[in-house]
Design an enzyme around this catalytic site. Sequence first.
Site, short mmCIF file in Angstrom:
data_model
loop_
_atom_site.label_atom_id
_atom_site.label_comp_id
_atom_site.label_asym_id
_atom_site.label_seq_id
_atom_site.Cartn_x
_atom_site.Cartn_y
_atom_site.Cartn_z
N SER A 144 0.84 -1.16 0.26
CA SER A 144 0.10 -0.02 0.21
C SER A 144 0.92 0.85 -0.09
CB SER A 144 -0.84 0.05 1.39
OG SER A 144 -1.88 -0.68 1.84
N HIS A 165 -0.82 -3.25 -7.72
CA HIS A 165 -2.18 -2.69 -6.34
C HIS A 165 -3.40 -3.27 -6.21
CE1 HIS A 165 -2.82 0.45 -3.36
NE2 HIS A 165 -2.12 -0.38 -2.95
N GLU A 177 -3.33 -0.28 -9.88
CA GLU A 177 -2.38 0.50 -9.91
C GLU A 177 -1.24 -0.53 -10.34
OE1 GLU A 177 -3.26 4.27 -7.62
OE2 GLU A 177 -2.18 2.63 -6.30
N ASN A 215 -3.33 5.93 -3.07
CA ASN A 215 -3.22 6.26 -1.53
C ASN A 215 -2.70 7.32 -0.54
OD1 ASN A 215 -4.72 3.58 -0.86
ND2 ASN A 215 -2.34 2.05 -0.48
C1 LIG Z 1 -5.42 0.80 1.93
C2 LIG Z 1 -5.35 0.21 0.24
O1 LIG Z 1 -4.06 0.13 -0.14
C3 LIG Z 1 -6.28 0.75 -0.79
C4 LIG Z 1 -7.22 0.30 -0.71
O2 LIG Z 1 -7.86 -1.07 -0.37
S1 LIG Z 1 -7.85 1.56 -0.17
C5 LIG Z 1 -10.21 0.69 -0.11
C6 LIG Z 1 -10.86 0.58 -1.32
N1 LIG Z 1 -11.85 0.13 -0.91
C7 LIG Z 1 -12.64 1.21 -0.56
O3 LIG Z 1 -13.21 2.36 -0.83
C8 LIG Z 1 -14.29 0.47 -0.55
C9 LIG Z 1 -15.91 1.58 -0.22
N2 LIG Z 1 -16.70 0.57 0.10
C10 LIG Z 1 -17.20 -0.23 -1.22
O4 LIG Z 1 -16.84 0.02 -2.35
C11 LIG Z 1 -18.90 -0.70 -0.55
O5 LIG Z 1 -19.20 -0.38 0.82
C12 LIG Z 1 -18.71 -2.56 -0.81
C13 LIG Z 1 -18.46 -2.17 -2.19
C14 LIG Z 1 -17.15 -2.47 0.00
C15 LIG Z 1 -19.94 -3.06 -0.43
O6 LIG Z 1 -21.09 -2.66 -1.02
P1 LIG Z 1 -22.53 -2.52 0.21
O7 LIG Z 1 -23.25 -1.98 -1.55
O8 LIG Z 1 -22.48 -2.10 1.12
O9 LIG Z 1 -22.99 -3.80 -0.28
P2 LIG Z 1 -23.23 -4.94 -0.53
O10 LIG Z 1 -24.39 -4.85 -1.58
O11 LIG Z 1 -22.97 -6.58 0.48
O12 LIG Z 1 -22.04 -5.49 -1.67
C16 LIG Z 1 -22.19 -4.16 -2.86
C17 LIG Z 1 -21.41 -5.63 -4.10
O13 LIG Z 1 -20.11 -5.80 -4.01
C18 LIG Z 1 -20.42 -7.48 -3.96
N3 LIG Z 1 -19.35 -7.72 -2.45
C19 LIG Z 1 -19.31 -6.86 -0.87
N4 LIG Z 1 -18.07 -7.46 -0.76
C20 LIG Z 1 -17.41 -8.47 -1.46
C21 LIG Z 1 -16.16 -9.02 -1.58
N5 LIG Z 1 -15.52 -8.89 -0.32
N6 LIG Z 1 -16.31 -10.73 -2.90
C22 LIG Z 1 -17.10 -10.29 -4.02
N7 LIG Z 1 -17.93 -9.45 -3.95
C23 LIG Z 1 -18.37 -8.33 -3.07
C24 LIG Z 1 -21.73 -8.10 -2.93
O14 LIG Z 1 -21.77 -9.61 -3.87
C25 LIG Z 1 -22.13 -7.26 -4.06
O15 LIG Z 1 -22.90 -7.34 -5.31
P3 LIG Z 1 -23.85 -7.32 -6.53
O16 LIG Z 1 -23.80 -5.49 -6.62
O17 LIG Z 1 -23.43 -7.82 -7.72
O18 LIG Z 1 -25.29 -7.31 -5.80
N1 LIG Z 2 -6.62 -4.05 3.22
C1 LIG Z 2 -6.62 -3.41 2.03
O1 LIG Z 2 -7.60 -2.36 1.87
C2 LIG Z 2 -5.32 -3.08 1.73
C3 LIG Z 2 -5.42 -2.47 0.02
C4 LIG Z 2 -4.61 -3.13 -0.49
C5 LIG Z 2 -2.94 -3.32 -0.24
N2 LIG Z 2 -3.12 -3.81 0.56
C6 LIG Z 2 -1.69 -4.19 1.08
O2 LIG Z 2 -2.06 -5.79 0.85
C7 LIG Z 2 -1.22 -6.83 2.03
C8 LIG Z 2 -2.05 -7.41 2.84
O3 LIG Z 2 -3.08 -6.92 3.09
P1 LIG Z 2 -4.30 -7.39 3.59
O4 LIG Z 2 -5.39 -6.16 4.30
O5 LIG Z 2 -4.31 -8.65 2.80
O6 LIG Z 2 -3.62 -7.95 5.10
P2 LIG Z 2 -4.43 -9.49 5.68
O7 LIG Z 2 -3.35 -9.78 7.72
O8 LIG Z 2 -5.46 -9.61 5.92
O9 LIG Z 2 -3.31 -10.19 5.91
C9 LIG Z 2 -1.32 -10.68 5.67
C10 LIG Z 2 -1.30 -11.90 5.16
O10 LIG Z 2 -0.13 -12.09 4.97
C11 LIG Z 2 0.08 -13.56 6.57
N3 LIG Z 2 1.80 -13.26 5.62
C12 LIG Z 2 2.44 -12.80 7.22
N4 LIG Z 2 4.11 -13.51 6.41
C13 LIG Z 2 3.75 -13.74 5.97
C14 LIG Z 2 4.93 -14.03 4.68
N5 LIG Z 2 6.25 -14.69 5.75
N6 LIG Z 2 4.53 -15.23 4.09
C15 LIG Z 2 3.25 -15.81 4.14
N7 LIG Z 2 2.23 -15.58 4.27
C16 LIG Z 2 2.56 -14.42 5.50
C17 LIG Z 2 -0.42 -13.19 7.40
O11 LIG Z 2 -0.62 -14.76 8.04
C18 LIG Z 2 -1.58 -12.84 6.93
O12 LIG Z 2 -2.36 -14.43 6.08
C19 LIG Z 2 -0.47 -5.69 2.47
O13 LIG Z 2 0.68 -4.87 1.89
C20 LIG Z 2 -1.41 -3.79 2.36
O14 LIG Z 2 -0.76 -2.81 2.86
C21 LIG Z 2 -3.82 -3.59 1.87
#
Ligand SMILES: C[C@H](O)CC(=O)SCCNC(=O)CCNC(=O)[C@H](O)C(C)(C)COP(=O)(O)OP(=O)(O)OC[C@H]1O[C@@H](n2cnc3c(N)ncnc32)[C@H](O)[C@@H]1OP(=O)(O)O
Ligand SMILES: NC(=O)c1ccc[n+]([C@@H]2O[C@H](COP(=O)([O-])OP(=O)(O)OC[C@H]3O[C@@H](n4cnc5c(N)ncnc54)[C@H](O)[C@@H]3O)[C@@H](O)[C@H]2O)c1
Length: 309
Positions: A144, A165, A177, A215
């Site tokens: 991330s 990413h 990404e 991010n």
């Molecule tokens: C920090 C990192 O590096 C980067 C990141 O990842 S930052 C985070 C980015 N993510 C976001 O911003 C997520 C923001 N949230 C959302 O978009 C929505 O709240 C959400 C998609 C998670 C859930 O949506 P919501 O409408 O509340 O719930 P829900 O109705 O259960 O789900 C919508 C659809 O997604 C599907 N879904 C939800 N979670 C799922 C999962 N884990 N796996 C598969 N499908 C999933 C549902 O089946 C549903 O499908 P449909 O539209 O065909 O019916």
């Molecule tokens: N959570 C998010 O929204 C998100 C989105 C994009 C990218 N990421 C990045 O993806 C990575 C994983 O995030 P996450 O949310 O899936 O974390 P998580 O805690 O859900 O899962 C991490 C997993 O890695 C395993 N692990 C740790 N060390 C290991 C090793 N040496 N060998 C094999 N497995 C090992 C752990 O047992 C755990 O199951 C991080 O680098 C995070 O920054 C996270």
Amino acid sequence: MAFFTHHICRGLSSSAVRHVVIKNVTIIGGGQMGAGIAQVAASTGHAVTLVDTNEDILKKAVKGIEGNLKRVVKKKFADKPEAGEEFLQKAMQNVSISTDAGSVVQGTDLVVEAIVENLKVKQDLFGGLDKVAPAHTIFASNTSSLSITDIASSTNRLDRFGGLHFFNPVPVMRLVEVIATSSTSQETFDSLLNFSKMLGKTSVSCKDTPGFIVNRLLLPYILDAVRMYERGDGSKEDIDIAMKLGCGYPMGPFELSDYVGLDTMKFIMDGWSAANPDNPMFAQSEVLNKLVAEGKFGKKTGEGFYKYK
Ligand SMILES: C[C@H](O)CC(=O)SCCNC(=O)CCNC(=O)[C@H](O)C(C)(C)COP(=O)(O)OP(=O)(O)OC[C@H]1O[C@@H](n2cnc3c(N)ncnc32)[C@H](O)[C@@H]1OP(=O)(O)O
Ligand SMILES: NC(=O)c1ccc[n+]([C@@H]2O[C@H](COP(=O)([O-])OP(=O)(O)OC[C@H]3O[C@@H](n4cnc5c(N)ncnc54)[C@H](O)[C@@H]3O)[C@@H](O)[C@H]2O)c1
């Protein structure tokens, strides 16, 4: 087994670009991201090996993938249950699990790493894999916030190393990404772009700068929300409602933090604040530190800013 193909890259007029066609993928880390990436790769016809340190985590991941795919099948194949069952069986057959990354990378075209957000742990993993993976295998990190260049420095395949990413939840979020370092070859970059396309995702090209695109913009916003709450200028519930109804975001910043994982948020914050100690944007948050110290990592542990049990 790697296949090479030539195609005309639209952005580069008539120049022919080679890319590795990725069939066999090793995904390391069976947490929320690794399991999501495995689900999407398996359901788009890739042979996937999901690796984690712990067998129970892997079993839980496979169960989660099957549960999610059943939901997808129920909707997508509502009129054709037999075709849905076939799709489900095929996708699940594409997934295998292992606790030994070294032994499974032998036949892999691409390693996608999604383990804990810690530079040393990622470097140790890739450094070890570099010694045993075939020469053609491309390495990619789903980090991330860490520098892909720093992670890649533990290997001798700088040209075959990049960033992929994904966003959480991977099966739903449409973006990937794709990150190139100054050493990533054009062939590797094109292979990663093509793989993202095969997964049905839209990709954007990113430089290896902290937080890439999303991010770098998202984290300061979330951290500002946390500081607003710490100052007592708004309750977390009100801030979440405000951003959802005022801006149309699907989740407010506290809900999203819990969804991402507060441990991951803290790893990101710690890294950036160490690198930029004078930048108030990355200053430490007492509330975040306390929750993480208490093991309250968000949705995945049942409690973070909110309770989920
Ligand atoms: C920090 C990192 O590096 C980067 C990141 O990842 S930052 C985070 C980015 N993510 C976001 O911003 C997520 C923001 N949230 C959302 O978009 C929505 O709240 C959400 C998609 C998670 C859930 O949506 P919501 O409408 O509340 O719930 P829900 O109705 O259960 O789900 C919508 C659809 O997604 C599907 N879904 C939800 N979670 C799922 C999962 N884990 N796996 C598969 N499908 C999933 C549902 O089946 C549903 O499908 P449909 O539209 O065909 O019916
Ligand atoms: N959570 C998010 O929204 C998100 C989105 C994009 C990218 N990421 C990045 O993806 C990575 C994983 O995030 P996450 O949310 O899936 O974390 P998580 O805690 O859900 O899962 C991490 C997993 O890695 C395993 N692990 C740790 N060390 C290991 C090793 N040496 N060998 C094999 N497995 C090992 C752990 O047992 C755990 O199951 C991080 O680098 C995070 O920054 C996270």
